[in-house]
Write a protein that holds these residues in place. Structure first.
Motif, PDB file in Angstrom:
ATOM      1  N   ASP A  99       0.315  -0.973   0.235  1.00 55.23           N
ATOM      2  CA  ASP A  99       0.496   0.318   0.257  1.00 55.23           C
ATOM      3  C   ASP A  99       0.792   0.850   0.230  1.00 55.23           C
ATOM      4  O   ASP A  99       1.856   1.473   0.846  1.00 55.23           O
ATOM      5  N   ARG A 100       0.278   2.313  -0.570  1.00 53.18           N
ATOM      6  CA  ARG A 100       0.635   3.508  -0.235  1.00 53.18           C
ATOM      7  C   ARG A 100       0.448   4.343  -0.198  1.00 53.18           C
ATOM      8  O   ARG A 100      -0.933   4.674   0.554  1.00 53.18           O
ATOM      9  N   VAL A 102       3.060  -1.900   5.743  1.00 50.77           N
ATOM     10  CA  VAL A 102       3.034  -1.965   3.763  1.00 50.77           C
ATOM     11  C   VAL A 102       4.465  -2.383   3.894  1.00 50.77           C
ATOM     12  O   VAL A 102       4.489  -2.740   2.138  1.00 50.77           O
ATOM     13  N   SER A 159       7.857  -3.201   0.144  1.00 44.60           N
ATOM     14  CA  SER A 159       6.950  -2.351  -1.454  1.00 44.60           C
ATOM     15  C   SER A 159       6.285  -1.928  -1.785  1.00 44.60           C
ATOM     16  O   SER A 159       5.193  -1.202  -2.583  1.00 44.60           O
ATOM     17  N   GLY A 160       5.809  -1.428  -0.161  1.00 43.14           N
ATOM     18  CA  GLY A 160       5.048   0.068   0.110  1.00 43.14           C
ATOM     19  C   GLY A 160       5.000   1.334  -0.023  1.00 43.14           C
ATOM     20  O   GLY A 160       6.548   1.259  -0.333  1.00 43.14           O
ATOM     21  N   THR A 161       4.866   2.122   0.222  1.00 42.57           N
ATOM     22  CA  THR A 161       5.415   3.214   0.347  1.00 42.57           C
ATOM     23  C   THR A 161       4.714   4.287   1.375  1.00 42.57           C
ATOM     24  O   THR A 161       3.564   3.856   1.609  1.00 42.57           O
ATOM     25  N   VAL A 162       5.231   4.885   1.706  1.00 43.13           N
ATOM     26  CA  VAL A 162       4.885   5.947   3.328  1.00 43.13           C
ATOM     27  C   VAL A 162       5.454   7.639   2.970  1.00 43.13           C
ATOM     28  O   VAL A 162       6.479   7.653   2.740  1.00 43.13           O
ATOM     29  N   THR A 163       4.544   8.367   2.451  1.00 41.09           N
ATOM     30  CA  THR A 163       4.905   9.717   2.854  1.00 41.09           C
ATOM     31  C   THR A 163       4.606  10.218   4.045  1.00 41.09           C
ATOM     32  O   THR A 163       3.293  10.980   3.555  1.00 41.09           O
ATOM     33  N   GLN A 170      11.125   2.925   2.157  1.00 42.94           N
ATOM     34  CA  GLN A 170      10.286   3.137   1.055  1.00 42.94           C
ATOM     35  C   GLN A 170       9.495   4.457   1.934  1.00 42.94           C
ATOM     36  O   GLN A 170       8.679   4.634   2.076  1.00 42.94           O
ATOM     37  N   LEU A 205      -7.916   4.266  -6.280  1.00 46.49           N
ATOM     38  CA  LEU A 205      -6.808   3.751  -4.061  1.00 46.49           C
ATOM     39  C   LEU A 205      -7.695   2.705  -3.940  1.00 46.49           C
ATOM     40  O   LEU A 205      -7.287   2.209  -3.584  1.00 46.49           O
ATOM     41  N   SER A 246      -1.715   6.035  -6.891  1.00 46.41           N
ATOM     42  CA  SER A 246      -1.530   6.698  -6.055  1.00 46.41           C
ATOM     43  C   SER A 246      -1.800   8.523  -6.011  1.00 46.41           C
ATOM     44  O   SER A 246      -2.157   9.382  -6.342  1.00 46.41           O
TER      45      SER A 246
END
Length: 185
Positions: free
Chosen positions: A96-97, A116, A119-123, A144, A171, A177
């Motif tokens: 998940d992003r 996540v 393979s996920g991302t956290v901004t 990530q 989403l 994303s």
């Protein structure tokens, strides 16, 4: 971290996650809270104020308590059981992003990153320059995660647009994303 901290984290994770998705307890067990709280002794929220721990024993922060990062401004690492419940409701999954507004020193950013996975991302957005710098340092091992400073960046990512509902549907279906654009002006 020492073996004692790992033992506390394991119990703490089960305690705060309760009946949540097992992945949430696993994430809490993997993230050393003391790294994000800074060196002890710590200020623990109690009633309308804070009490200072007598020393830097991590047992004091592996409880369901708010840890004061800047007690004078009321900035804390939030209540773990509340965050565990919210994360459970979000139903986050591997890949998940996630956009997080208000990263602080990055504790819950790290918990989300564990959920996540690589393979996920956290901004993560943080408006306080010192906290953002601490979060970047604390999260440097999480490839990530991206920590961004400034309210303008977060506001532009979250601003509703005519296509917002369509993007949310995408989403939810796991496609795409949420775009973030730099502040203009």
């Amino acid at each position: 971290m020492n073996d004692r901290s790992a033992k506390y984290r394991e119990f703490f994770a089960k305690y705060v996650a309760g009946n949540a998705n097992p992945g949430i307890a696993n994430a809490f067990a993997l993230v050393p809270r003391e790294r994000f709280a800074g060196p002890g002794p710590w200020s623990i929220r109690c009633g309308d104020g804070y009490i200072r721990t007598p020393d830097d024993d991590p047992a004091f922060i592996y409880q369901d308590v708010l840890i004061g990062l800047d007690p004078d401004r009321g900035i804390n690492i939030g209540m773990p059981s509340a965050h565990a419940a919210w994360l459970d409701k979000m139903d986050l999954r591997e890949g998940d992003r996630v956009i997080q507004v208000g990263a602080g020193t990055g504790y819950y950013t790290a918990v989300i990153a564990e959920i996540v996975g690589a393979s996920g991302t956290v901004t993560a957005f943080e408006i306080d320059e010192d906290l953002a710098a601490r979060a970047r340092q604390n999260l440097k091992d999480y490839s990530q995660v991206l920590v961004t400073l400034g309210p303008e960046s977060a506001a532009n990512c979250l601003r509703p647009t005519p296509s917002t509902s369509a993007r949310r549907q995408q989403l939810r279906a796991g496609r795409g994303s949420m775009p973030c654009f730099p502040a203009v002006g």
